[in-house]
Structures are given as C-alpha cells and as structure tokens.
Design a protein around this motif. Structure first.
Motif, PDB file in Angstrom:
ATOM      1  N   LYS A 289      40.589  46.973  44.600  1.00  0.00           N
ATOM      2  CA  LYS A 289      40.227  46.669  43.213  1.00  0.00           C
ATOM      3  C   LYS A 289      38.983  45.782  43.140  1.00  0.00           C
ATOM      4  N   THR A 290      38.787  44.956  44.164  1.00  0.00           N
ATOM      5  CA  THR A 290      37.695  43.983  44.083  1.00  0.00           C
ATOM      6  C   THR A 290      36.329  44.659  43.950  1.00  0.00           C
ATOM      7  N   HIS A 320      37.272  36.025  46.719  1.00  0.00           N
ATOM      8  CA  HIS A 320      36.410  36.843  45.847  1.00  0.00           C
ATOM      9  C   HIS A 320      34.974  36.371  45.933  1.00  0.00           C
ATOM     10  N   ASP A 384      41.720  38.559  37.655  1.00  0.00           N
ATOM     11  CA  ASP A 384      42.425  39.188  38.763  1.00  0.00           C
ATOM     12  C   ASP A 384      43.873  38.718  38.740  1.00  0.00           C
ATOM     13  N   GLU A 385      44.752  39.596  39.182  1.00  0.00           N
ATOM     14  CA  GLU A 385      46.188  39.297  39.172  1.00  0.00           C
ATOM     15  C   GLU A 385      46.586  38.797  37.782  1.00  0.00           C
ATOM     16  N   GLY A 546      46.142  38.536  47.089  1.00  0.00           N
ATOM     17  CA  GLY A 546      44.723  38.633  47.343  1.00  0.00           C
ATOM     18  C   GLY A 546      44.224  38.403  48.748  1.00  0.00           C
TER      19      GLY A 546
HETATM   20 MG    MG Z   1      42.959  41.801  44.970  1.00  0.00          MG
END
Ligand code: MG
Ligand code: ADP
Length: 683
Positions: A289-290, A320, A384-385, A546
């Motif tokens: 997804k990143t 990230h 994210d999340e 993550g």
């Molecule tokens: Mg992730």
C-alpha cells in the motif's frame, strides 16, 4: 375517577423519554424483544421443564415454609396433575390469592424441582377470565417502567400515529414487502395463530418489512451524506503533466502488481475531480500500500499541493519516512518529518517548513494534527492504518487543509489505508460514503507463511527453530504476550523475556523494543534490526503494524491466545515479506477457551485477510468490530448485518430506485426512521 393523574403520568413520561420515546412515531417502532403466549391454558399433565406454561387449577395446599428459607408454597391441581408454586419474597396479599380452594391461573417457567414440576414466582390471575387473543409483547424497557404502562403508552400511540406507507406500492411489490401498517400491527399484537418461531427469530414477513425499512433508511442517509460530499469543493489535483509520477514509475526497483496499478488509477481519477476524494485503500498486510500512497502523493505534489501522511505509531511513521524519502527525494521532493519526540529546534524547523510550503510532503504521527501545525496548502491527507484513528482525528487532519477560496470552502482529498478489511456487508452498511479500492494480490515471489500452533510447554523446540533460522542468515521476531490489565506488566514481561532469551541463546544477538523506550533508542533498535545487526527482536505489540523487514522470516507470538484475530493477522504479516519461506509460531498456554481455540484455528486455516476479518466479525459482532472509535453511531436495531446480508443488498437497490424515482417517498422514509439521528449523516 378523581385520582391525581398528573404526577404518576409524568413519572411514566420521564421514563418513556429516557427510552427515546417522545413522538407517536417513536412508539410505533419501539418493537417487542419477545412475546409471551397467554392465549391458551394447557393441562398440567403436558407441561415440561424449561418452557413457559400457563395452567389453571384449584389450590389444594398452601403454606409458609421456613426451611431452607422463608417461602410461600402452594400446590394446584387441575385434574390432570399437580404443580408446586413457590415464592421467596411475597406479600400477605399474595398469600390470600393462593388460599386453599381458590381457582387460579398461573403463568411462568416450569422447572423440575425436588418433588416434581414447579414454578418459581409465577404470575397469578383469577381463573376462568377471557384469554387474550394475541401474543403478549414484551418490550425493551427501563428501570421503574412496567410492561403494563409501556404497553398502554404504545397502544395509545398506535391509535394516533401515522402508519401510512412511506414506500410506493410498486416498490413494495417489487421487493415483496407487506404494508408498513400491517407489519407494525402484527409485531405489536401478533395473532394467536402466528408462527412463534418466525416471530422470535425475526423471519416473519412483518419483521422483514421492518428490517428492510431500517436498512433502507440507512442507505438513504448514507447516499445523502455522499451527495453532500459531492457538493463540497476540492482543488482538482490532476498532476500537471504528470512528470513526477512518470519519474517515480521509472525509478522503482520493482514492477507494480496489476492490483497496484488499478488502485493507483482509481485514486488518480478521484484526485483530479473538484470534490474531495474519500477513499479507503484496503490491502492485506504486505500487499504494497505504501507505494500506492507515494503515487498519490506524487500526483498531488506535482499539482503544487502539499501532502500529509499520518501514521499511528512513531515506528511506522519513521518507516514511511525512510521509504518515501528514498523514493521521492531523488526526484526533488522535499520531505519533512514531524513527531512528538522531536527536539524543540527540529520541531520548529519542521513546522516552519510546513507553514511556508517548503515541505511538500509531511510524514508524522498524531503530532501533525496539533494546533501549532499549519499547512500552507494541504491538498491530500493520507492516513495509514486508518482503523487506529478516531473519526475526530481524521477530521482534524482534513481541517488542516480547509481553505476558503473566493468565498468557497475547499476541502482536501482524503485517502485512508488499512490492512484490516471491512467485510463487504459492513462496508455497505456503515461506510457507504466511502469509495473503496482493494489490492487483492500480493507482490510476486512471496511464498505463503506456514503457521504452527505450539503449546508453550514445547518452548525448547521453538528456541531451536530460532537458532536454525538465524544460522541461515535470517532474522526473527519474538512478540511478548499482551497483559490486558497493565501496560507496565507487559513491559516487564518483555524485559524478562529478553533477559531469558539472551541467556538461552548465547550465540544470537537479541534486541528489545517496546513502547516506553525513548524514541531515539527505538529508532536505533529498528535500524540495527533492519541492518541485520540484531538477529532476534523481542518486542511488544509496537511492531504490530507496518514494520517491514524482508529478511525477517520467523515470527513467534507468545500467549497467542490472548490476542485478537485481527492483531494476530497483523503480527503474522511482519514476516513473509521476502522471497524465503516464512514461519509464524503461535505459542499458546492450554487449556484454551472455546473462543481462543476458534481464533487460533482461524489463523491456522487461512492467511487471507478478508476471510480473517469475516471470522472476526462473526465472533465479535459489528459493534465491537467497528469499535467505539469507528462508529460513534447507533448500530442497527432490528436488522443484523451478519444474517441479513441479502436484505442489505436489496435495500441498497431500493434506495437507488427511491432516490431516482420517488424522492418524496425517500424524504418521508428518512423522516420516519432517522428522527433525532442527524449525526448519522456526518460520518
Ligand atoms: Mg503499511
Ligand atoms: P503494506 O500493504 O502492508 O503497507 P508495504 O507497502 O509495506 O505493505 O509493502 C510490503 C513490501 O513489499 C515492501 O517491502 C515494499 O517495498 C514491497 N513491495 C511493494 N510493492 C511491490 C511490488 N509490486 N513488487 C515487489 N515488492 C513490492
């Protein structure tokens, strides 16, 4: 009859108020939770234990006993048999009611006692009076409001309320629905010959109509929310000539999967529109997804807009940061970093860069939504999340980008990402104002993770697993048990486990990471692990989301029975990120509860995040699944998204039809069902 009616009725009114019953239309849909069948009397001969029964007979014996404790006992006889009645608390009037020789009607649950069948605390009335012709409804109530008063109030309301249909005849026919008024009457006063099972299990057409109406109202209100969003304005971020996106594409060390390409396309399309995107990107752990977020960011940045990425933990935010810097900085993008643990000086530099617009991409934790942080022109907010954030936090980030431009408010585009998939029906029911993109494919070359369940008595075996893995140049995680009661205790466990493992595995470099480490220390540990300077990383659940170290191929989770399904799946997703075979060992302490066994079995049987989410939903129910933080709204009262999935789909179709062809009816329907629930529209 000259009685002071005002005071008692106002007490009742207050109680009714408390139940949310104000307007007659509220009473109409205050529906029974169950029914009592008082429509017939059965012979004592045919009662059986565990079931409610209503019988009539003559009292042949009545006394107050003192052993084992004070109680009133009476025996009735109806010619077919006798039944013992018992009261542990009683008034003198009750004693008179069951004097020897009286003919009484009693109703209650039968059970087998010492001397045959008995009823404890039965309801007693005079025998021989007319029997009701309908089942007696039992309503959800509140302390101090009797069923009798509630029933009376509801019947009164039914007399004056508008029971007219909100749906046009054609729609009722098309969806096979009985008229609303009929459904309401049946549910409040079910005829004696109705199928009791259908009524109780809510399979009766009357229930179907009500559940359908409820789901329809929900679909309509979600559609209204969606329409409202589309009426908002956002800067279209079509990405200029797309040079940055092109450059990113050609600099990638891997080829995108087809699924990644597809979702990047969906997001790109949304970003170029002039109303705000509200999209959820779902993809199982490790699905990549990143990089999708990086493409979205690249497009926004080349439209001269700022982008923020907010992650729930510092470890994740840092990861990230490292990734995005490596992808985007070589292409000339300036990336800023903001978390709570920055030094005052670094923070000042970051906030200044954000405020001046020099920082094009900002990555951080919740620190991003603090008051002091002002963006020059935030056009895209990425979370994210997302399930880790509350609705409020999401809004706060979005507000950072709201800007008034020539009198109209511009709202930033929003992309949420999550590996915790929302099962389809849940998505349709509660997130219909969310567009969903799904990455349903893992990058190539991953071999599936093998999951093993091992009782903690076999700890030595697990240790030799670790040694074997490390000897092959791989790395491992050792996740310490959750300690529900206390974070401090959990920390202690991690520290102890670390010590034990250091002693048990002298040739292995064992590291430790937990939430309480200073952030620089955390960073150092993660860097060492990433660089291969640590072989085995003992961790608390801080690594749950993550963390991405492809060389780690063994995950050990101690006391796996204490973790939730989604959490186990997330943890397991920390391995299987490289090309080598990965293993996840779920250590458990027997004996397992049924729920824990079910969970561990699910982990063993499937690695598919959607299937796991489905089972999780099955176990926990939607309320808990969504979490208080997610929903903030009342869940469904009558329909159940687990068992009424089909109805959800039909209601969605009907909502479309109603909005297109019968807008007046749609309005009336919402009016009936969404009274006092306007918050619902703001999700
Ligand atoms: Mg992730
Ligand atoms: P998640 O969806 O769990 O956030 P990540 O974005 O962390 O997954 O990606 C997992 C790993 O897969 C990362 O190391 C990432 O660089 C890598 N990756 C992502 N997309 C691809 C791809 N198309 N081919 C190969 N590796 C990829």
């Amino acid at each position: 009859m000259g009685q002071p009616a005002a005071r008692p009725s106002s007490l009742v009114e207050r109680k009714l108020h408390h139940l949310g019953l104000l307007d007659p239309s509220d009473f109409v849909v205050h529906l029974p939770i169950r029914y009592e069948d008082e429509t017939h009397v059965i012979p004592i001969l045919s009662v059986f234990s565990g079931a409610p029964a209503q019988v009539e007979g003559v009292v042949i014996h009545s006394e107050v006993q003192y052993r084992p404790r004070r109680q009133l006992q009476a025996v009735i006889d109806d010619g077919t048999g006798t039944l013992l009645l018992r009261w542990l608390n009683f008034y003198p009037s009750q004693q008179k009611q069951v004097a020897v020789g009286k003919r009484i009607r009693v109703r209650g649950e039968v059970r087998s006692g010492f001397s045959g069948f008995e009823m404890v605390h039965p309801k007693v009335t005079v025998a021989g009076t007319a029997l009701p012709t309908a089942l007696t409804p039992v309503y959800p109530t509140t302390d101090g409001l009797s069923q009798v008063s509630l029933r009376k109030a509801i019947d009164q309301a039914l007399g004056v309320a508008d029971l007219g249909d909100t749906l046009p005849r054609e729609v009722c026919d098309e969806y096979d629905l009985i008229p609303f008024a009929d459904a309401i009457r049946v549910l409040h006063h079910p005829p004696a010959n109705i199928s009791y099972v259908d009524l109780i299990e809510r399979g009766h057409p009357a229930w179907t109509r009500i559940k359908f109406d409820e789901l329809l109202a929900q679909q309509l209100s979600l559609a209204a929310a969606r329409a409202a969003r589309r009426a908002q304005q956002a800067y279209p971020l079509s990405g200029g000539r797309g040079t940055l996106v092109q450059a990113l594409l050609s600099s990638l060390p891997f080829a995108l999967t087809a699924a990644q390409e597809r979702v990047i396309g969906e997001i790109s399309h949304d970003l170029s529109r002039s109303f705000p995107m509200h999209r959820l990107l779902q993809g199982d752990v490790g699905s990549g997804k990143t990089i999708v977020a990086a493409f979205a960011a690249a497009q926004a940045i080349s439209s001269s807009s700022q982008v923020a990425i907010m992650a729930p933990t510092e470890i994740l935010a840092e990861q990230h940061f490292l990734k995005l810097v490596s992808w985007l900085e070589p292409l000339g993008v300036s990336v800023a970093w903001l978390t709570g643990s920055l030094s005052a000086k670094a923070r000042k530099a970051a906030t200044e860069a954000i405020e001046s617009g020099r920082a094009q991409l900002v990555i951080g934790t919740q620190a991003l939504i603090q008051d002091k942080v002002n963006f020059a022109n935030l056009g895209l907010a990425i979370l994210d999340e997302q399930h880790r954030f509350g609705v409020g936090q999401r809004l706060q980030l979005s507000r950072k980008g709201e800007a008034s431009h020539g009198g109209t408010l511009k709202i930033p585009h929003q992309l949420s990402m999550s590996a915790t998939p929302i099962p389809r029906t849940l998505a349709m029911t509660f997130f219909a104002d969310l567009d969903v993109s799904v990455i349903d494919e893992l990058p190539p070359g991953r071999s599936p993770i093998i999951t093993k369940l091992i009782a903690d008595t076999r700890r030595d075996e697990v240790l030799s697993h670790v040694i074997a893995e490390v000897l092959q140049g791989r790395q491992a995680y050792w996740v310490c048990p959750l300690v529900e009661e206390s974070e401090a205790l959990q920390l202690q466990t991690a520290v102890d486990t670390h010590l034990q493992l250091v002693q048990a595995l002298p040739d292995i470099r064992v590291g430790l990471i937990h939430g309480r480490l200073p952030s620089a220390a955390k960073q150092e540990v993660m860097n060492d692990f990433r660089a291969g300077l640590i072989d085995l990383l003992v961790a608390t659940t801080v690594i749950e989301v993550g963390v991405d170290v492809p060389n780690a191929s063994l995950m050990i989770i101690e006391h796996a029975e204490r973790f939730g399904l989604a959490q186990l799946h997330q943890l397991r997703g920390r391995v299987g990120r490289g090309s080598q075979q990965s293993i996840c060992v779920l250590m458990f302490q027997p004996p397992l509860s049924a729920v824990a066994r079910h969970r561990l079995r699910a982990m063993y049987e499937t690695a598919d995040g959607f299937e796991i989410a489905r089972r999780d939903l099955e176990q926990r129910g939607p309320g808990e699944f969504l979490g208080v933080r997610q929903s903030g709204q009342e869940l469904l009262r009558f329909a159940s998204i687990e068992t009424d999935a089909l109805l959800v789909e039909r209601a969605q179709d009907a909502a479309r039809e109603l909005r297109d062809r019968y807008p007046e009816h749609a309005r009336a329907h919402l009016q009936r069902w969404m009274r006092g629930k306007q918050d619902f529209l703001r999700s």
